[in-house]
Write an enzyme that holds these catalytic residues in place. Sequence first.
Site, PDB file in Angstrom:
ATOM      1  N   ALA A  64      16.062 -52.152   9.191  1.00 36.50           N
ATOM      2  CA  ALA A  64      17.356 -52.829   9.061  1.00 36.50           C
ATOM      3  C   ALA A  64      17.582 -53.281   7.619  1.00 36.50           C
ATOM      4  O   ALA A  64      18.687 -53.129   7.078  1.00 36.50           O
ATOM      5  CB  ALA A  64      17.418 -54.022  10.017  1.00 36.50           C
ATOM      6  N   ASN A  85      13.421 -46.768  13.117  1.00 35.48           N
ATOM      7  CA  ASN A  85      13.303 -47.302  14.463  1.00 35.48           C
ATOM      8  C   ASN A  85      14.305 -48.458  14.471  1.00 35.48           C
ATOM      9  O   ASN A  85      14.149 -49.407  13.701  1.00 35.48           O
ATOM     10  CB  ASN A  85      11.876 -47.798  14.716  1.00 35.48           C
ATOM     11  CG  ASN A  85      11.731 -48.537  16.027  1.00 35.48           C
ATOM     12  OD1 ASN A  85      12.706 -48.879  16.688  1.00 35.48           O
ATOM     13  ND2 ASN A  85      10.494 -48.802  16.398  1.00 35.48           N
ATOM     14  N   ALA A 115      14.673 -50.971  16.164  1.00 29.42           N
ATOM     15  CA  ALA A 115      14.117 -52.285  16.451  1.00 29.42           C
ATOM     16  C   ALA A 115      13.299 -52.846  15.290  1.00 29.42           C
ATOM     17  O   ALA A 115      12.803 -53.962  15.372  1.00 29.42           O
ATOM     18  CB  ALA A 115      13.240 -52.211  17.699  1.00 29.42           C
ATOM     19  N   CYS A 116      13.184 -52.108  14.193  1.00 28.35           N
ATOM     20  CA  CYS A 116      12.334 -52.488  13.069  1.00 28.35           C
ATOM     21  C   CYS A 116      13.122 -53.275  12.023  1.00 28.35           C
ATOM     22  O   CYS A 116      14.153 -52.809  11.532  1.00 28.35           O
ATOM     23  CB  CYS A 116      11.740 -51.222  12.453  1.00 28.35           C
ATOM     24  SG  CYS A 116      10.898 -51.473  10.885  1.00 28.35           S
ATOM     25  N   SER A 117      12.624 -54.442  11.646  1.00 30.94           N
ATOM     26  CA  SER A 117      13.315 -55.266  10.644  1.00 30.94           C
ATOM     27  C   SER A 117      13.277 -54.622   9.258  1.00 30.94           C
ATOM     28  O   SER A 117      14.228 -54.751   8.488  1.00 30.94           O
ATOM     29  CB  SER A 117      12.715 -56.667  10.597  1.00 30.94           C
ATOM     30  OG  SER A 117      11.363 -56.622  10.182  1.00 30.94           O
TER      31      SER A 117
END
Length: 125
Positions: A13, A6, A8-10
Amino acid sequence: MEIWINPACSKCASALDLLDAYEAEYTVRHYLEDPPTPGELEEVLARLGLEPWDIARTGESAAVDLGVAAWPRDPAARPRWITALAEHPSLIQRPIITADDGTTVVGRTEEAVRAVLPRDPSGAR
């Protein structure tokens, strides 16, 4: 190697940063836009050695709406869980990384991500 993320997921990343630091070759799958099929989920779960409830994000709003916290966690309920994960991919824990050798991890920690990195000739990762 494939990584389900996803954007938007840290944690996703961080996993991508580590893969890039090791110059690993991988394909990104944005699993919210391209959800896994029930068959793909079964395969990933078999590789992980986990059950569907083990990779479910039960705090997500879809999980609350479905009432998954109250669902049984037994073999008879397994198909219901698989269907829910396939129909509501936001319920799937992330990132999931599948290496070419079959090693599969939920890459939420650096140690887990390192487990799928190829070994160099000296045996180090």
